[in-house]
Design an enzyme around this catalytic site. Structure first.
Site, PDB file in Angstrom:
ATOM      1  CB  SER A  29     -14.000  46.231 -13.288  1.00 19.33           C
ATOM      2  OG  SER A  29     -14.563  45.176 -13.951  1.00 19.33           O
ATOM      3  CG  ASN A  30     -11.918  43.960 -17.657  1.00 25.84           C
ATOM      4  OD1 ASN A  30     -12.888  43.637 -18.151  1.00 25.84           O
ATOM      5  ND2 ASN A  30     -11.184  43.384 -16.771  1.00 25.84           N
ATOM      6  CG  HIS A  31     -14.265  48.918 -21.251  1.00 22.71           C
ATOM      7  ND1 HIS A  31     -15.567  49.624 -20.622  1.00 22.71           N
ATOM      8  CD2 HIS A  31     -13.243  49.617 -21.210  1.00 22.71           C
ATOM      9  CE1 HIS A  31     -15.267  50.851 -20.555  1.00 22.71           C
ATOM     10  NE2 HIS A  31     -13.988  51.050 -20.840  1.00 22.71           N
ATOM     11  CB  ALA A  95     -11.399  40.611 -19.282  1.00 26.45           C
TER      12      ALA A  95
END
Ligand code: C5P
Length: 219
Positions: A29-31, A95
């Site tokens: 995943s991402n921030h 995102a």
């Protein structure tokens, strides 16, 4: 009473990260916090639009105005967005993970003795581009270009590559991802507008007013 210039318009907004499972205990995943996308969905709803907010997993409160469609993976987000079409407005703020594990195992993956990591990736669907190419393409498609360097050049190129109407460029080299403030540059075929650095809510209201003005011009 507040004016509702987007009354009768339908909008779809994607927000947050996507989560791509590797096995029952791990994911990629991402921030992304979802803050900017949620604020845009709320601001469009405040201007009268009927909004579907397609969101990946986040830790923040869901906005009250939009209809919430919660998903995890990019493939689920892609399907949910296309199921929500037709719409007048699509704003792709999510995102989306560019890649997902090629296989998802139902048992926890074990560390191999030496050798390469046992993770193969395949590309996820590009949701923004697929909406731009859809025969139900919304009248106004807005993408985001979050970049850490060469922000304007990359954003201008992205507008052309994705075939969207507007691109909102933002520099995420600081603490924008997950942070409270954002500095947006709205790139349209009419030119480029730099908004001041402000709260994500204020930036969302400014972008939404600009969207409402677009429909004021075309209707
Ligand atoms: O290609 P890139 O990720 O830099 O493009 C960013 C824009 O495209 C954002 O608007 C993002 O929401 C959208 N996007 C998407 N699906 C993907 C990748 C990006 O909708 N798989």
């Amino acid at each position: 009473r507040a004016p509702k210039p987007l009354l009768g318009r339908r909008a779809i907004v994607t927000a947050g990260p996507t989560r791509e499972p590797i096995d029952p205990v791990r994911y990629l995943s991402n921030h992304s916090s979802g803050r900017q996308g949620y604020a845009i969905a709320q601001a469009l709803a405040d201007l009268g639009a009927q909004v579907d907010l397609v969101t990946g997993p986040t830790a923040i409160a869901k906005p009250l105005g939009p209809n919430i469609i919660a998903v995890e993976t990019a493939e689920q987000m892609h399907a949910a967005v296309h199921a929500a079409l037709p719409a007048d407005i699509f704003v792709a703020v999510a995102a989306v993970a560019d890649w997902r594990p090629a296989q998802q195992t139902h048992k926890k993956t074990k560390k191999p003795e030496g050798g390469p990591a046992p993770l193969q990736l395949v590309e996820n669907p590009d949701i923004l581009r697929s909406v731009c190419l859809s025969d139900k393409r919304p009248n106004l498609v807005v993408g985001f270009a979050a970049e850490t360097h060469d922000v304007m050049e990359l954003a201008r190129a992205k507008r052309v590559r994705k075939d969207c109407d507007w691109i909102v460029a933002n520099d995420v080299s600081g603490d924008v991802m997950g942070g409270q403030e954002n500095e947006m540059i709205i790139i349209t075929d009419a030119g480029e507008t730099r908004l001041p650095k402000q709260s994500k809510q204020a930036a969302a209201r400014a972008l939404s007013r600009r969207i409402a003005a677009h429909f004021g011009e075309t209707s």
